[in-house]
Enzyme design. Structure first.
Site, short mmCIF file in Angstrom:
data_model
loop_
_atom_site.label_atom_id
_atom_site.label_comp_id
_atom_site.label_asym_id
_atom_site.label_seq_id
_atom_site.Cartn_x
_atom_site.Cartn_y
_atom_site.Cartn_z
N GLU A 1 -4.47 -2.18 1.68
CA GLU A 1 -4.38 -3.55 2.53
C GLU A 1 -4.98 -3.33 3.79
OE1 GLU A 1 -0.52 -5.62 2.06
OE2 GLU A 1 0.17 -3.41 1.97
N THR B 1 0.34 5.12 -4.02
CA THR B 1 -0.09 6.44 -3.81
C THR B 1 0.83 7.32 -2.99
OG1 THR B 1 -2.03 5.70 -4.10
CG2 THR B 1 -1.87 7.94 -3.13
N SER C 1 0.79 -1.27 -0.01
CA SER C 1 0.05 0.10 0.01
C SER C 1 0.70 1.18 -0.09
CB SER C 1 -0.92 0.12 1.23
OG SER C 1 -1.75 -1.20 1.36
N ARG C 2 2.05 1.37 -0.78
CA ARG C 2 3.08 2.38 -0.76
C ARG C 2 2.73 3.04 -2.06
NH1 ARG C 2 7.19 0.70 -3.86
NH2 ARG C 2 8.56 2.39 -3.19
N ALA D 1 -1.34 12.12 1.57
CA ALA D 1 -2.05 10.78 1.28
C ALA D 1 -1.35 9.71 2.04
CB ALA D 1 -2.02 10.56 -0.18
N GLY E 1 -1.13 5.13 2.43
CA GLY E 1 -1.72 3.80 1.88
C GLY E 1 -2.81 3.34 2.68
#
Lengths: 276, 770, 156
Positions: B728, B524, B521-522, B723, B725
């Protein structure tokens, strides 16, 4: 998938000749939703694949005054969405529509579902309860076998290599009430963990179950117990106990034997309670 | 803002709805060869001999290879794996022999003419047993392997990583605790089930240049792995990932690509292809590791948790090159999103003769939270407070301290919890439906940090075109999450041009710049920040040129709708199209040349934690917090569980694209429900019993409940526009919230996933029988 | 063994000499280069290969190519008419009803056949109707909404 000869007869007679000429090495292709997967996985490698979908007359649901006949190539969706079936035999319609997905039912047939002789064939339980007959075409012409005698074992029927099922029929019974129940891990597009049809006609009861024995079965002992009785809570409990004892399920990855047994009781209790 | 924060339509939408997007299996090249793989029928066996003479003689078979030609081990964090088995097989399904032929059918049919003689070895099929001193060893030579220094294998055992966290003095704290609650939990193996199975093509030019097309999340990681395994220099190896039909972690790292390289080398100019069948996908792609968890919590009467002790035993399967990091991530997250003074955790990754464990959405968090969040409800009940209250007392708040001793400045957990409680109407009793059907509501929280190396890097390039449009080059992979669209939005925002004017290109190690991996989830956050930097770089170049052109100082200029515009005199402006290739003066001379923005990013100041205690000031880049409230209905006679409603609330820092973000949250809930209720890769003596959709069920449209998705926005300082992440983390609380809701409805606790009808019914009966 | 067949594919009459054991899916992907329909399982469980044959949605992986003789087939590639996307395709984009895109062509074809048969499905009918199409990404909500939008347009 191994290669094969593809034949598409246009009459039963022609089909029979093909069966005879190839001495048991023919797979009948109807909807194919089971056969093609089996061929692909190497479980089935026929020399000839005989597509029966162009044989005229087999794709009809024939509604006569006293009998309904489902032709060999009638699709599960066509059966499940047929107005007469939906209105008079909703449990059969529901069973048909409980098989696979919309796409599968657009291809798979009721007769195919029966001829595969899976212990958990969904359409088998309503048809067993309806005392359906299987019509078989062979060298001696058409013969009729009661559905309950058609199944022999897991994936085995009385059908001989030189025979074709042309359809299945049952006597119209306007009084019959039936309830089809399917229990599965996932509600849509799943195999039955157990399934059943419970039917009442007059003071008689007919009960059939799938996935509780090597073939779909009728629970005759439980039926006999219920016959002529007025339904009460106690009678139902007794019937459920009998039914749980009458089935012979196995444990597999979908459920344990004990769970299946217990669910037979639950399905029966819930169905009978509707008529209390 | 004009583009960031709005539901810009997917930039890949038209290609996907028309079926014109080419995934790797859709690529057709001339002179293609096909590979089929002979796999081990045994979970653990020595390979005594391999005879493939008959197979090689078949017309159309080009070549056959075995592992003894390629004995160099590889792996992301621990080098324990070969592309084809060398000497012995360690799981049922392991690739042993590969056949290359002119058609798929011939390759496949040749397999049955290969004879392999095995000596069957005792199999290790339970991770707890694997820990015992007398257990057979899956990797007796573990001591000779290479590994990254942040992992701790124990040679001479099956332990591939022993992570330890020691904060405060848990032992002492337990002695003073008013109550101690201890429970064990088990989470089985599950499969990712991307609808696209793994597939790859490799082709070598006559001059030795290798091109690989792979349905992979991380082309640069694949390039690195193949480069090392086959001694190919990075400049002569190109990895393309043209499109990915779902990943969820299974397409991180490498799986099947290596099998193709030897054939591609042998047959120059011939593309060589291997596509996994669905059965392969179930058995031979990464699986989510099984987990045995023991959680012990010490709490005071006032509800304050003073100590936790955790033991996690991860069933990592035959190769743990990636799995060791899951044990680590679970270890450092083991306190959950709670501020607890004393934490004592051992997290073990363990070799077994099971399918290979690897990253799955959540990277261990879904598994440990199944225990953490249920245990917390039991703690609350024990001291007589409700599940929300215990979370309010102990939940992470700004200024709180994590299990690894880090002080956190941003933590929106309490806001998430409040919204979830409110939306699910936690304090309103569920409706009564019938005597045999009962309803209940459950709450669970969750957290996750990106589980990646401290220096995981991203980069981006923006090229301006002379008509004012632009190209954005990144290697962040759109695996469905919508990164192509969000990266485009970020560039569009900074450059103030509409997203339609930007074309994004990804997934080509020759053409698009470095990205560590599309995982964790890295993207963005990290790739987005690189795009932000690249766009700012391009902007600065434009402003430099514009100040000469307009004659106003650069600090008084800004980009607006395709122009560099004066902030003070809006009619003094120059179109960026005029500057895209450099500034040209009236005399025809020019300066600067084309505008190319460059962006690069490594999360700042993330440092390795202490090896022994696991403590550190800033061991992970950030934590994402959230909460879910779920209402269920349980059929007391069948045990069937129906999910009625799910409320999911996460602190995302900044909502970049509401529609796409909702999609991530909804998809996460679907996977959460599937794993909670029916997903399990059933294993018996190392054999997968359900390697097909017939018996491995994932949710259909019909299984989905009402979903309410809400966001909290406490910005992440280093992220683009704030933002962080979330894709997940969004899955993490689902399974425990369902379990807690089942408890609320029925009073039964299930410590083993999935919560099948039969398990639920058995527990109800056990409870009724007292 | 091979058989010569003739059928209508996306409005055009075509011929093909196919291997008898070739599936319909394989034929349209390999022999006609129409790769929108995908093989997700090869067993009729995932719906990624859904195409429309004689008005009915079918799993192309469960049909032999030879059976296509004389039929009329529409694949996802046949939905775009004169460069215009089908309303379902537009709605899938507008409602973000896709993520990785691998199930999308099959999903749209199932929806297409469903709306032809029943232009005004209820939400439940949509859920059941697409339950033969697995999607691992979206959680289905936006897919259901996208189909609902087109069904509502049918009403208007």
């Amino acid at each position: 998938m191994k290669t094969f000869e593809y034949l598409r007869p246009t009459s039963l007679k022609e089909a029979l000749d093909i069966l005879k000429n190839h001495d048991g090495n023919v797979s009948i292709l109807n909807g194919g939703t089971d056969l093609i997967v089996r061929m692909r996985e190497g479980h089935s490698s026929p020399e000839v694949v005989m597509d029966i979908k162009k044989i005229p007359g087999l794709d009809q649901i024939q509604v006569d005054e006293d009998r309904i006949t489902i032709g060999a190539t009638v699709l599960l969706n066509d059966l499940g969405l047929n107005e007469v079936i939906k209105t008079r035999y909703p449990y059969l319609a529901q069973a048909a529509l409980s098989v696979g997905s919309k796409q599968v039912r657009n291809r798979a047939t009721c007769i195919g579902n029966i001829c595969n002789a899976s212990p958990l064939a969904d359409t088998a339980t309503p048809l067993l309860a309806l005392n359906a007959d299987v019509h078989i075409y062979g060298e001696e012409g058409i013969k009729t076998v009661p559905l309950k005698d058609f199944f022999v074992f897991v994936r085995k029927t009385v059908l001989k290599p030189n025979e074709i099922v042309t359809g299945i029929s049952f006597k119209q019974d306007p009084e019959a009430l039936g309830i089809f129940t399917k229990m599965s891990r996932r509600k849509e597009v799943d195999l039955s963990t157990v399934c059943s049809t419970v039917m009442r006609t007059g003071t008689e009861y007919r009960i059939s179950c799938g996935a509780v024995a090597p073939t779909p079965v009728r629970l005759f002992k439980t039926e006999a117990f219920l016959s002529g009785k007025t339904l009460t809570g106690e009678v139902i409990e007794e019937a459920c106990k009998l039914a749980e004892g009458e089935v012979v399920p196995i444990s597999d990855i979908r459920a344990s034997e004990a769970y299946r047994r217990e669910m037979v009781g639950v399905m029966l209790r819930r169905a009978l309670s509707e008529w209390l | 803002m004009k583009f960031v924060g709005t539901s810009v339509k997917r930039v890949d939408g038209v290609k996907k709805v028309t079926g014109s997007l080419k995934y790797v299996d859709d690529i057709k090249l001339s002179k293609m060869l096909y590979v089929a793989v002979k796999r081990s029928p045994h979970p653990h066996a020595k390979i005594l001999s391999i005879n493939f003479e008959k197979a090689l003689a078949i017309k159309g078979v080009k070549d056959i290879i075995t592992g003894d030609l390629f004995t160099k081990r590889g792996g992301l964090y621990l080098e324990d794996k070969n592309f084809l088995a060398v000497g012995k097989v360690r799981y049922r399904g392991e690739a042993v022999v590969a056949v290359c032929a002119i058609s798929e059918e011939i390759a496949q049919s040749a397999l049955e003419f290969i004879d392999i003689e095995y000596e069957v070895l005792p199999a290790v099929t339970n991770a707890k047993d694997a820990m015992k001193p007398d257990s057979p060893l899956v990797h007796p030579d573990l001591g000779e392997y290479k590994w990254a220094p942040v992992f701790f294998p124990v040679p001479g055992t099956n332990i591939s990583n022993h992570y330890t966290l020691r904060k405060g003095d848990a032992k002492k704290a337990f002695e003073t605790a008013d109550f101690v609650v201890e429970n064990e939990f088990y989470v089985p193996h599950v499969q990712h089930v991307p609808i696209e199975t793994h597939t790859a093509i490799a082709q070598m030019d006559a001059d030795g240049f290798m091109t690989v097309w792979a349905s992979c999340q991380s082309p640069y990681a694949v390039r690195q792995a193949l480069s090392e395994a086959f001694d190919l220099p990075l400049n002569r190896l190109r990895v393309l990932s043209p499109a990915v039909g779902g990943g969820f972690g299974s397409k991180a790292g490498t799986t099947l690509e290596g099998i193709l390289i030897p054939f591609a080398k042998k047959f120059p100019d011939h593309p060589v292809k291997l596509t996994y069948s669905r059965q392969d996908e179930f058995e031979n792609a990464y699986v989510r590791q099984g987990l045995h968890a023991r959680i012990k919590t010490g709490v005071n009467k006032d509800g304050k948790i003073i100590a936790v002790e955790n033991e996690f035993i991860w069933d990592g399967g035959a190769y743990n090159e990636y799995g060791v990091n899951i044990a680590k991530a679970a270890g450092y997250a083991s306190a959950g999103p709670y501020d607890i003074e004393n934490v004592y955790t051992d997290s073990y990754c363990v070799y077994t003769n099971h399918p290979v464990g690897g990253p799955y959405r959540g990277f261990g968090m879904s598994e440990i939270h199944f225990g953490i969040e249920q245990n917390l409800d039991m703690v609350a009940e024990r001291i007589g407070i409700d599940p929300v209250e215990i979370r309010r007392i102990n939940g992470m708040k700004p200024g709180g301290v994590t299990g690894t001793g880090e002080v956190v400045e941003v933590a929106g957990l309490m806001e998430c919890l409040d919204i979830a409680v409110d939306e699910i109407k936690f304090y309103e009793k569920s409706e009564t439906v019938s005597p045999t059907k009962v309803r209940g509501k459950g709450i669970a929280c969750g957290w996750k940090a990106p589980s990646m190396p401290t220096n995981a890097a991203s980069s981006a390039i923006i090229k301006l075109n002379e008509d004012g449009t632009a190209h954005l080059l990144v290697s962040a992979q759109d695996i469905g999450q919508g990164s192509d669209t969000v990266m485009t939005q970020i560039a569009a925002e900074v450059l103030s041009i509409s997203p339609e004017k930007i074309t994004i290109r990804t997934g080509d190690t020759d053409q698009t710049p470095y990205e560590w991996q599309t995982v964790a989830s890295r993207i963005t956050y990290s790739a987005g920040r690189a795009v932000f930097e690249a766009a700012n770089d391009a902007m600065n170049q434009l402003l430099e040129l514009a100040q000469i052109k307009i004659g106003l100082s650069k600090r008084d200029l800004e980009l607006r709708d395709g122009y560099v515009v004066s902030k003070i005199y809006p009619d003094r402006k120059v179109a960026i199209s005029e500057l895209a290739l450099g500034l040209t003066f009236e005399d025809g001379s020019g300066i600067h040349g084309p505008i190319i923005g460059r962006g690069a990013f490594i999360p700042p100041n993330v440092r390795n934690a202490d090896k022994k205690t696991g403590l550190g000031e800033h061991p992970v880049v950030f934590w994402t917090y959230g909460a879910q409230g779920i209402e269920v209905e349980v059929d007391l006679e069948t045990g069937a569980v129906k999910i009625l409603k799910v409320v999911s609330v996460f602190d995302v820092g900044k909502v970049m694209n509401p529609q796409l973000l909702e999609g991530q949250m909804e998809g996460a809930i679907a996977q959460g429900i599937g794993t909670a209720l029916f997903e399990e890769l059933m294993l018996k003596e190392g054999k997968v019993l359900n390697p097909s959709f017939v018996d491995y069920k994932i949710p259909t449209a019909d299984d989905m409940p009402e979903m309410v998705i809400k966001f909290v926005e406490n910005p992440e300082d280093t992220g683009p526009f704030g933002a962080r992440g979330v894709a997940e983390p969004a899955m993490v609380p689902t399974a425990p919230a369902i379990a807690n809701a089942i408890y609320a409805a029925t009073g039964i606790r299930l410590n083993t996933m999935p919560l099948t009808a039969e398990r639920v019914l058995n527990a109800i009966k056990a409870k009724n029988n007292g | 063994m091979k058989t010569m067949i003739e059928f209508t594919l996306n409005g055009e009459v075509v011929e093909c000499l196919v291997d008898n054991q070739r599936t319909l899916l394989k034929m349209i992907r390999e022999d006609f280069d129409l790769t929108g329909a995908k093989e997700g399982c090869g067993a009729g469980e995932c719906g990624a290969c859904t195409i429309i044959v004689d008005g009915k949605a079918l799993n192309a992986c469960l049909v032999l190519a030879v059976e296509a003789d004389g039929t009329e087939i529409t694949t996802i590639e046949g939905l775009v008419v004169d460069g215009e996307l089908d309303p379902l395709q537009v709605s899938f984009i507008d409602n973000a009803a896709l993520q990785c895109g691998y199930c999308t062509p099959g999903m749209i074809m199932t929806a297409k056949a469903m709306l032809e048969e029943n232009p005004h499905p209820t939400e439940n009918e949509i859920r059941e109707g697409i339950s033969g199409n697995l999607c691992r990404c979206t959680g289905y909500k936006k897919i259901i909404e996208a189909i609902q939008v087109v069904a509502d347009q049918n009403k208007a």
